[in-house]
Design a protein around this motif. Structure first.
Motif, PDB file in Angstrom:
ATOM      1  N   LEU A   2      -0.017  -1.108  29.047  1.00 19.57           N
ATOM      2  CA  LEU A   2       1.212  -1.107  28.275  1.00 19.57           C
ATOM      3  C   LEU A   2       1.030  -1.758  26.908  1.00 19.57           C
ATOM      4  O   LEU A   2       1.521  -1.253  25.897  1.00 19.57           O
ATOM      5  N   LEU A   3       0.293  -2.874  26.859  1.00 24.69           N
ATOM      6  CA  LEU A   3       0.235  -3.670  25.645  1.00 24.69           C
ATOM      7  C   LEU A   3      -1.062  -3.515  24.864  1.00 24.69           C
ATOM      8  O   LEU A   3      -1.285  -4.235  23.901  1.00 24.69           O
ATOM      9  N   SER A   4      -1.938  -2.631  25.280  1.00 23.26           N
ATOM     10  CA  SER A   4      -3.175  -2.421  24.526  1.00 23.26           C
ATOM     11  C   SER A   4      -3.596  -0.963  24.623  1.00 23.26           C
ATOM     12  O   SER A   4      -3.152  -0.233  25.503  1.00 23.26           O
ATOM     13  N   MET A   5      -4.439  -0.535  23.667  1.00 24.83           N
ATOM     14  CA  MET A   5      -4.890   0.852  23.633  1.00 24.83           C
ATOM     15  C   MET A   5      -6.244   0.913  22.962  1.00 24.83           C
ATOM     16  O   MET A   5      -6.637   0.008  22.214  1.00 24.83           O
ATOM     17  N   ASN A   6      -6.977   1.967  23.253  1.00 29.76           N
ATOM     18  CA  ASN A   6      -8.280   2.190  22.625  1.00 29.76           C
ATOM     19  C   ASN A   6      -8.150   3.313  21.609  1.00 29.76           C
ATOM     20  O   ASN A   6      -7.558   4.353  21.889  1.00 29.76           O
ATOM     21  N   PHE A   7      -8.715   3.088  20.421  1.00 25.61           N
ATOM     22  CA  PHE A   7      -8.690   4.110  19.385  1.00 25.61           C
ATOM     23  C   PHE A   7     -10.120   4.324  18.910  1.00 25.61           C
ATOM     24  O   PHE A   7     -10.750   3.410  18.371  1.00 25.61           O
ATOM     25  N   ASP A   8     -10.639   5.530  19.119  1.00 24.54           N
ATOM     26  CA  ASP A   8     -12.020   5.844  18.762  1.00 24.54           C
ATOM     27  C   ASP A   8     -12.061   6.415  17.340  1.00 24.54           C
ATOM     28  O   ASP A   8     -11.793   7.592  17.130  1.00 24.54           O
ATOM     29  N   LEU A  13       0.847  -1.193   0.000  1.00 27.70           N
ATOM     30  CA  LEU A  13       0.000   0.000   0.000  1.00 27.70           C
ATOM     31  C   LEU A  13       0.882   1.242   0.000  1.00 27.70           C
ATOM     32  O   LEU A  13       2.030   1.209   0.448  1.00 27.70           O
ATOM     33  N   ALA A  14       0.313   2.336  -0.495  1.00 24.44           N
ATOM     34  CA  ALA A  14       1.018   3.612  -0.457  1.00 24.44           C
ATOM     35  C   ALA A  14       0.881   4.219   0.931  1.00 24.44           C
ATOM     36  O   ALA A  14      -0.052   3.915   1.687  1.00 24.44           O
ATOM     37  N   GLU A  15       1.825   5.080   1.280  1.00 25.77           N
ATOM     38  CA  GLU A  15       1.790   5.708   2.606  1.00 25.77           C
ATOM     39  C   GLU A  15       0.508   6.508   2.779  1.00 25.77           C
ATOM     40  O   GLU A  15      -0.061   6.578   3.868  1.00 25.77           O
ATOM     41  N   GLY A  16       0.022   7.110   1.692  1.00 29.68           N
ATOM     42  CA  GLY A  16      -1.194   7.913   1.772  1.00 29.68           C
ATOM     43  C   GLY A  16      -2.454   7.105   1.975  1.00 29.68           C
ATOM     44  O   GLY A  16      -3.528   7.672   2.235  1.00 29.68           O
ATOM     45  N   ASP A  17      -2.379   5.767   1.847  1.00 31.66           N
ATOM     46  CA  ASP A  17      -3.564   4.940   2.080  1.00 31.66           C
ATOM     47  C   ASP A  17      -3.993   4.948   3.538  1.00 31.66           C
ATOM     48  O   ASP A  17      -5.123   4.572   3.852  1.00 31.66           O
ATOM     49  N   LEU A  18      -3.081   5.350   4.423  1.00 29.73           N
ATOM     50  CA  LEU A  18      -3.478   5.535   5.824  1.00 29.73           C
ATOM     51  C   LEU A  18      -4.037   6.950   5.940  1.00 29.73           C
ATOM     52  O   LEU A  18      -3.311   7.930   6.092  1.00 29.73           O
ATOM     53  N   GLN A  19      -5.382   7.047   5.847  1.00 32.69           N
ATOM     54  CA  GLN A  19      -6.013   8.371   5.831  1.00 32.69           C
ATOM     55  C   GLN A  19      -6.319   8.886   7.231  1.00 32.69           C
ATOM     56  O   GLN A  19      -6.625  10.059   7.405  1.00 32.69           O
ATOM     57  N   VAL A  20      -6.248   8.011   8.202  1.00 23.68           N
ATOM     58  CA  VAL A  20      -6.477   8.454   9.577  1.00 23.68           C
ATOM     59  C   VAL A  20      -5.329   9.366  10.003  1.00 23.68           C
ATOM     60  O   VAL A  20      -4.151   9.006   9.840  1.00 23.68           O
ATOM     61  N   PRO A  21      -5.584  10.535  10.512  1.00 21.35           N
ATOM     62  CA  PRO A  21      -4.509  11.438  10.941  1.00 21.35           C
ATOM     63  C   PRO A  21      -3.623  10.776  12.003  1.00 21.35           C
ATOM     64  O   PRO A  21      -4.112  10.203  12.980  1.00 21.35           O
ATOM     65  N   ARG A  22      -2.348  10.861  11.784  1.00 20.53           N
ATOM     66  CA  ARG A  22      -1.425  10.191  12.703  1.00 20.53           C
ATOM     67  C   ARG A  22      -1.415  10.836  14.082  1.00 20.53           C
ATOM     68  O   ARG A  22      -1.083  10.190  15.073  1.00 20.53           O
ATOM     69  N   ARG A  23      -1.791  12.111  14.136  1.00 20.87           N
ATOM     70  CA  ARG A  23      -1.817  12.764  15.459  1.00 20.87           C
ATOM     71  C   ARG A  23      -2.845  12.106  16.377  1.00 20.87           C
ATOM     72  O   ARG A  23      -2.662  12.069  17.597  1.00 20.87           O
ATOM     73  N   LEU A  24      -3.938  11.561  15.774  1.00 22.73           N
ATOM     74  CA  LEU A  24      -4.932  10.863  16.594  1.00 22.73           C
ATOM     75  C   LEU A  24      -4.371   9.537  17.111  1.00 22.73           C
ATOM     76  O   LEU A  24      -4.634   9.140  18.242  1.00 22.73           O
ATOM     77  N   ILE A  25      -3.585   8.876  16.264  1.00 19.21           N
ATOM     78  CA  ILE A  25      -2.959   7.625  16.719  1.00 19.21           C
ATOM     79  C   ILE A  25      -1.954   7.927  17.823  1.00 19.21           C
ATOM     80  O   ILE A  25      -1.880   7.222  18.838  1.00 19.21           O
ATOM     81  N   THR A  49       7.209   4.317  23.926  1.00 22.38           N
ATOM     82  CA  THR A  49       6.582   3.575  22.839  1.00 22.38           C
ATOM     83  C   THR A  49       7.503   3.539  21.641  1.00 22.38           C
ATOM     84  O   THR A  49       8.027   4.567  21.206  1.00 22.38           O
ATOM     85  N   ALA A  50       7.702   2.338  21.090  1.00 22.31           N
ATOM     86  CA  ALA A  50       8.533   2.204  19.899  1.00 22.31           C
ATOM     87  C   ALA A  50       7.742   2.488  18.630  1.00 22.31           C
ATOM     88  O   ALA A  50       8.305   2.853  17.605  1.00 22.31           O
ATOM     89  N   GLY A  51       6.417   2.318  18.690  1.00 21.77           N
ATOM     90  CA  GLY A  51       5.591   2.545  17.516  1.00 21.77           C
ATOM     91  C   GLY A  51       4.229   1.912  17.708  1.00 21.77           C
ATOM     92  O   GLY A  51       3.777   1.685  18.836  1.00 21.77           O
ATOM     93  N   VAL A  52       3.559   1.600  16.591  1.00 21.46           N
ATOM     94  CA  VAL A  52       2.213   1.058  16.684  1.00 21.46           C
ATOM     95  C   VAL A  52       1.943   0.156  15.470  1.00 21.46           C
ATOM     96  O   VAL A  52       2.432   0.408  14.368  1.00 21.46           O
ATOM     97  N   LEU A  53       1.179  -0.895  15.711  1.00 20.94           N
ATOM     98  CA  LEU A  53       0.665  -1.764  14.656  1.00 20.94           C
ATOM     99  C   LEU A  53      -0.803  -1.377  14.477  1.00 20.94           C
ATOM    100  O   LEU A  53      -1.619  -1.580  15.375  1.00 20.94           O
ATOM    101  N   TYR A  54      -1.142  -0.779  13.331  1.00 23.58           N
ATOM    102  CA  TYR A  54      -2.487  -0.243  13.081  1.00 23.58           C
ATOM    103  C   TYR A  54      -3.151  -1.065  11.979  1.00 23.58           C
ATOM    104  O   TYR A  54      -2.541  -1.318  10.935  1.00 23.58           O
ATOM    105  N   MET A  55      -4.403  -1.476  12.203  1.00 23.60           N
ATOM    106  CA  MET A  55      -5.179  -2.203  11.190  1.00 23.60           C
ATOM    107  C   MET A  55      -6.590  -1.642  11.141  1.00 23.60           C
ATOM    108  O   MET A  55      -7.131  -1.212  12.172  1.00 23.60           O
ATOM    109  N   ASP A  56      -7.172  -1.646   9.949  1.00 25.55           N
ATOM    110  CA  ASP A  56      -8.558  -1.194   9.849  1.00 25.55           C
ATOM    111  C   ASP A  56      -9.307  -1.996   8.774  1.00 25.55           C
ATOM    112  O   ASP A  56      -8.699  -2.691   7.962  1.00 25.55           O
ATOM    113  N   SER A  57     -10.639  -1.886   8.799  1.00 23.09           N
ATOM    114  CA  SER A  57     -11.516  -2.575   7.845  1.00 23.09           C
ATOM    115  C   SER A  57     -12.692  -1.682   7.516  1.00 23.09           C
ATOM    116  O   SER A  57     -13.219  -0.991   8.396  1.00 23.09           O
TER     117      SER A  57
END
Length: 549
Positions: free
Chosen positions: A209-215, A187-199, A261-269
């Motif tokens: 530590l190992l889980s988070m909620n994303f609205d 995928l292209a980097e722009g395919d992640l349309q969710v603003p990264r500031r929200l992540i 935090t080293a980073g994040v694994l983000y998935m969506d559907s």
């Protein structure tokens, strides 16, 4: 004669720079060592010429140490002969040398992956195979990116999400490293349309530590051009990648602070909801920890490569410094000399030089710069140039010492100083010297009554405007002059005791009639016997001059 094996086992070879390669154990005998005709050649001087061998006996593989100097180790334990098991780690006496990982033919990971049935979409077998693919990637991949890609693919298989992105923290921003869809397409980097500031906000505000909620319900009002249709997401899954510190066997730890935090694994559907049942959550967290460990290993590898680069540069500096020592010292005639300098680190702060001024005069100098390492070595090189110039102009060594003293005071700002002994010896036996705070050299007459050339001035770089007096004396034929740094007299033995001036006089007394070169070697050998390979805090420099006029 070597013979080939069918369906052989393999060895994953990890060289000191971290590069990996896979070598099948196809022939017998299969040898490992420094020599070029081995099946695995280790380009490491610490390895023996033929260090170890792998043999195939009645269906089993064995590794055997071939009386190597530093030993062969399997999973941290030194062995003579050892039956190899799947994933055994083989090392060769140094943690920064080569490592081998044994993989039998159709080993555990490969066997499991290759023999899985074709998975049904979203089925348990598919999820398990995805996780096993990560394990195989970890075992065989040469690229951190490849392994992180396998982690994203596995996470998509576990959750059933459509798209996956792995982002890493960098200067309070999230940097894209992997972007994939469920079909394995890039995928292209722009395919992640969710603003990264929200992540980032969700990462910072997480409580666990190992889980988070994303609205993802917040997304609709971010920008006017982002309508609900644009970002109509049925589900979003975010898993933190935490910073891990890897130490010894029991030292691996997680940092508990949520902002580490080293980073994040983000998935969506957009079509279906992700499957986040309890078992899947555990698998996701395992994958996230695996990715975090990979990132830490990559950081450590980069750090190790940096250290290796510094080590290589220091080796070059050491070779240059060694090349500045006199290559050939006079061994016959009215003047003879023998000298050596052993640095306590890769480069030393001591130096010595012996120069032919003319056919009737020789000059010699020994200096010891305070401190250790590169800065002291650079200053020692400067002193060598300055004192060599003084040797060529034997009428003004006092002036040279005063110039060096002023230079050190102005440039080194009292952080560095040096002791130095400089002398010229004429064919008629006239010895003219300056001793700037250096260890008092010893004159050894034939009758064995040792006497010293005392200090004539303060160390260079300590006292502004210091004067350095030249003193004259006369040597008789057969006299020898022992010039040494305090690394000799203050050499430490295994119990922490010093070599000392008394022991130096004793070894000289036992070799009082020996020529200069033999006396030099006898002293150095006695120092080695005393220290017994104990690491030294200072350079050991020794020069013996002989007058045979």
């Amino acid at each position: 004669m070597p013979h080939e094996l069918g369906s052989p086992a393999s060895l994953i070879v990890v060289d000191p720079s971290g590069r990996r390669s896979t070598v099948p154990v196809r022939t017998q005998p299969f040898t490992i060592g420094r020599q070029s005709d081995n099946q695995i050649v280790m380009r490491d001087n610490r390895a023996s010429r033929v260090h170890a061998r792998v043999t195939h006996e009645q269906g089993d593989y064995w590794i055997e140490d071939l009386n190597s100097r530093h030993g062969t180790f399997v999973n941290g334990a030194r062995i003579q002969k050892h039956k190899l098991q799947d994933s055994d780690r083989i090392e060769f006496g140094a943690i920064d040398s080569y490592q081998l990982i044994f993989m039998p033919a159709g080993g555990q990971v490969s066997h499991l992956v290759e023999n899985f049935p074709a998975p049904e979409k979203g089925g348990k077998m598919g999820k398990l195979k995805a996780v096993m693919e990560v394990a195989r990637a970890l075992q065989t991949s040469l690229s951190t990116h490849d392994v992180l890609t396998a982690v994203v693919d596995a996470a998509l298989a576990v959750t059933g999400a459509e798209r996956g992105f792995l982002l890493l923290s960098r200067d309070d921003e999230l940097e894209m490293r992997v972007a994939r869809d469920r079909a394995g397409s890039q995928l292209a980097e722009g395919d992640l349309q969710v603003p990264r500031r929200l992540i980032r906000k969700a990462l910072r505000e997480r409580r666990e530590l190992l889980s988070m909620n994303f609205d993802h319900g917040e997304i609709g009002g971010v920008k006017p051009e982002h309508t609900v249709a644009d970002l109509d997401l049925r589900s979003v899954v975010c898993v933190p990648l935490v910073r891990i510190r890897i130490g010894g066997a029991q030292d691996t730890s997680l940092l508990s602070a949520a902002n580490e935090t080293a980073g994040v694994l983000y998935m969506d559907s957009r079509i279906g909801a992700a499957d986040l049942s309890a078992g899947n959550r555990e698998l996701l967290q395992t994958l996230a920890l695996e990715a975090s460990t990979i990132l830490e290993n990559a950081r450590l590898l980069e750090e190790e490569r940096g250290k290796q680069k510094i080590e290589e540069e220091l080796n070059v500096a050491r070779q240059i410094q060694q090349s500045l020592y006199p290559r050939c010292l006079p061994a016959e005639g009215w003047f003879v000399a023998r000298g050596s300098s052993v640095a306590s680190l890769q480069v030393g702060g001591d130096y010595f030089d012996v120069l032919n001024v003319n056919e009737d005069c020789w000059a010699a100098a020994v200096a010891d710069v305070s401190g250790k390492g590169v800065s002291s070595a650079l200053l020692a090189c400067y002193l060598q140039g300055a004192l060599s110039a003084a040797g060529q102009n034997s009428q003004s060594p006092q002036h040279t010492m005063e110039l060096i003293n002023r230079f050190l005071l102005e440039r080194a700002e009292a952080e560095k100083y040096a002791t130095a002994f400089h002398c010229t010896l004429q064919r008629n036996g006239r010895l003219r010297y300056i001793n700037a705070g250096h260890c008092a050299p010893l004159v050894i007459p034939r009758d064995g009554r040792i006497w010293q050339l005392e200090t004539t001035g303060v160390p260079l770089g300590l006292v502004p405007g210091a004067k350095f007096t030249a003193v004259e004396t006369v040597l008789l034929s057969g006299d020898r002059l022992v010039i040494y740094s305090d690394g000799v007299s203050e050499a430490r033995g295994p119990n922490g005791d010093f070599y000392g001036l008394d022991r130096l006089r004793e070894v000289i007394g036992r070799n009082v009639s020996a020529p200069g070169d033999k006396l030099h070697d006898a002293i150095l050998e006695d120092v080695r016997e005393f220290t017994r390979n104990t690491p030294q805090a200072d350079d050991i420099t020794l020069v013996v001059l002989g007058y045979c006029g």
